[in-house]
Design an enzyme around this catalytic site. Structure first.
Site, PDB file in Angstrom:
ATOM      1  CB  CYS A   1      -9.210  -7.831  -0.881  1.00  0.00           C
ATOM      2  SG  CYS A   1     -10.660  -6.877  -1.391  1.00  0.00           S
TER       3      CYS A   1
ATOM      4  CG  HIS B   1      -6.356  -3.930   0.042  1.00  0.00           C
ATOM      5  ND1 HIS B   1      -5.871  -4.731  -0.967  1.00  0.00           N
ATOM      6  CD2 HIS B   1      -7.675  -3.730  -0.233  1.00  0.00           C
ATOM      7  CE1 HIS B   1      -6.848  -5.004  -1.827  1.00  0.00           C
ATOM      8  NE2 HIS B   1      -7.953  -4.413  -1.401  1.00  0.00           N
TER       9      HIS B   1
ATOM     10  CD  GLU C   1      -2.369  -4.950  -0.274  1.00  0.00           C
ATOM     11  OE1 GLU C   1      -3.100  -5.039  -1.278  1.00  0.00           O
ATOM     12  OE2 GLU C   1      -2.649  -5.472   0.822  1.00  0.00           O
TER      13      GLU C   1
END
Length: 525
Positions: A86, A181, A183
């Site tokens: 990002c 993202h 994660e």
């Protein structure tokens, strides 16, 4: 000889995203050691850490602003793979000669990303196939700015309808950027992408496991402590319990645990701690009954912050008194975990804000001349729990809902009195017991009861009663940063309410808290 579990390592530079710790936890779950540092580190620090790869996190700032954070130049000259996430992708693009623009259309939430070119990062990873035969990924976006021109020697490897460069790569240098993202769990294949980066691109071996962490910790404790004695404040919580087991495994009877019963614990908690650690595991434990001392210090105090400080102060005094009796103790063990370390080592640009004071950070007397033993300081909470399981601690104890350090001191609103604590203990025990009976305990993230210092009229038989009110609180959350109130069944809540009012003389009314976080916090105080 134990394995060097730090041999392979990833450095994560934090640009302020709420998800940054998640990146670190995902890397650890892959079995590789990593550390999380503020973005403004020096070349010397990076060289000293000697990472096998670097991840640049997301962040709330805009790359288009002149004073926004940038990755140290050395990151791109260190000769190791770099993954920008990002904001991390945007600063990578801008710093290497690309162009980033603010967009009038934010992309926030689920998105479908089309892979337009093969890459090492996305090799064999897909959620679906598009009509023109290209792999597609379901991801989570959260950005306003976007990369409009990628740097020289980079190629675009993924797009969305509104984002012309959703991912980019320079395969020769092993530099990658993703606008989404990986994660977060909403990015379905995110864990696999991070695993490809860490294992296949950075060539890291999975050496970081609960068993190897224990082996390493035991060796380090033995080396640090030698034949000296160690003292530990054992609360019965996850962190101090795992510390106790680790140090006991390392040096046995050289460890003395001090368990302070402050009168603010859950029902029968003191007895359970003594039975588990003293009788079952055979640790040296001194139990200090200090209920009167704590309640006396809390007399007349209604402000939550002042209550926290008073509880912390008295704990230190009691612990100090006990430690002075142990003349040979040279080491003080603490349950400091990695998020505590990250918090206290906030970036020198300093943007931290204290919401509530933490009872267990600092505050020990200056004249307590002991060395510190902190075997958990590299571990996240989920890792501490997995290590605890490996050490033989019971699952129900390790995965119990969070309990605040000040205990019932912040669940009795206003002034804390013994009568209030006794009523609250029993009401809370009924609520938790019924959650277990209904198989709801593990479906909520945290549940507890709060004592409200107000009386309410009730009816019992033919008589009128004028007794206290308690509130039940149950929330669902992933990270405790935000939370929804748990939609528990009405008949269940009715049953709990009936039990509390009928079985506990002194409570006339039970209410249920339906506030989310924000605007409310999870605990009432």
């Amino acid at each position: 000889m134990s394995k060097n579990i730090h041999k392979h390592r990833i450095l994560i530079l934090d640009f302020g995203s709420q998800y940054t710790q998640l990146i670190a936890r995902r890397v650890r779950e892959i079995g590789v050691y990593c550390e999380l540092w503020a973005w403004d580190v020096t070349e010397e620090q990076i060289r000293e850490f000697n990472p096998d790869g670097i991840i640049l996190s997301g962040g709330p700032e805009s790359v288009t602003e002149s004073d926004s954070p940038r990755a140290p130049e050395y990151v791109f000259n260190a000769g190791v793979p770099v993954l920008g996430v990002c904001y991390g992708m945007q600063t990578m693009a801008e710093q290497l000669g690309g162009k980033v623009e603010s967009s009038d259309k934010r992309e926030f939430g689920y998105a479908k990303v089309k892979l337009v070119k093969d890459s090492e990062l996305f090799h064999n990873i897909e959620d679906a196939i598009t009509e023109d035969g290209r792999p597609e990924l379901d991801v989570w976006m959260s950005h306003g700015d976007k990369v409009m021109e990628i740097p020289v020697d980079f190629v675009t490897i993924a797009v969305t309808p509104t984002c012309p460069h959703a991912a980019m790569a320079n395969e020769a240098k092993r530099f990658y950027g993703v606008q989404f993202h990986p994660e977060v769990t909403h990015t379905v294949q995110g864990a696999r992408m991070l695993e490809r980066f860490v294992k296949e691109i950075c060539h890291c071996e999975a050496l970081w496991t609960p068993a190897t962490i224990i082996e390493d910790a035991v060796a380090r404790i033995r080396e640090q402590v030698g034949t000296d004695e160690v003292i530990l404040g054992l609360s019965g919580g996850v962190d101090s319990s795992v510390v106790a087991m680790l140090i006991h495994r390392a040096v046995g009877k050289q460890l003395t645990c001090v368990f302070v019963d402050n009168g603010l614990l859950r029902l029968n908690e003191g007895q359970q701690v003594m039975e588990m650690f003293g009788d079952h595991f055979g640790l040296n434990i001194i139990k200090v009954d200090a209920e009167e001392r704590f309640l006396s210090a809390l007399k007349g105090i209604a402000d939550p912050e002042l209550k926290r400080k008073a509880i912390g102060r008295v704990f230190v005094e009691v612990f100090d008194d006990e430690s002075k009796k142990l003349k040979n103790a040279k080491w003080l063990a603490q349950g400091t975990i990695y998020p505590d370390v990250i918090e206290s080592a906030a970036s020198k640009t300093g943007k931290a804000h204290v919401i509530k004071s933490h009872h267990n950070v600092g505050g020990l007397p200056d004249d307590m001349k002991m060395g510190l033993v902190e075997p958990l300081r590299e571990l996240f909470k989920d890792e501490v729990r997995r290590v605890g399981l490996e050490l033989g601690l019971p699952y129900n104890m390790l995965y119990r809902h969070p309990f605040p350090g000040p205990g019932l001191g912040v669940r009795v609103l206003g002034e804390v009195k013994k009568e209030y604590c006794d009523l609250l203990r029993r009401a809370d025990a009924i609520f938790i017991e019924e959650l277990h009976n209904a198989d709801l305990y593990n479906k909520v993230s945290q549940a507890f009861t709060v004592f409200l210092p107000v009386r309410s009229v009730g009816v019992m038989g033919d008589g009128r009663k004028y007794d206290w009110v308690v509130s039940l609180r149950a929330v669902e959350t992933i990270d405790f940063m935000t939370a929804h109130w748990a939609h528990l069944p009405y008949d269940f809540l009715g049953h709990v309410s009936n039990r509390i009012i009928n079985e506990i003389n002194g409570i006339s009314r039970v209410v249920y808290d339906i506030s989310g976080k924000p605007p409310a916090t999870i605990e009432w105080e």
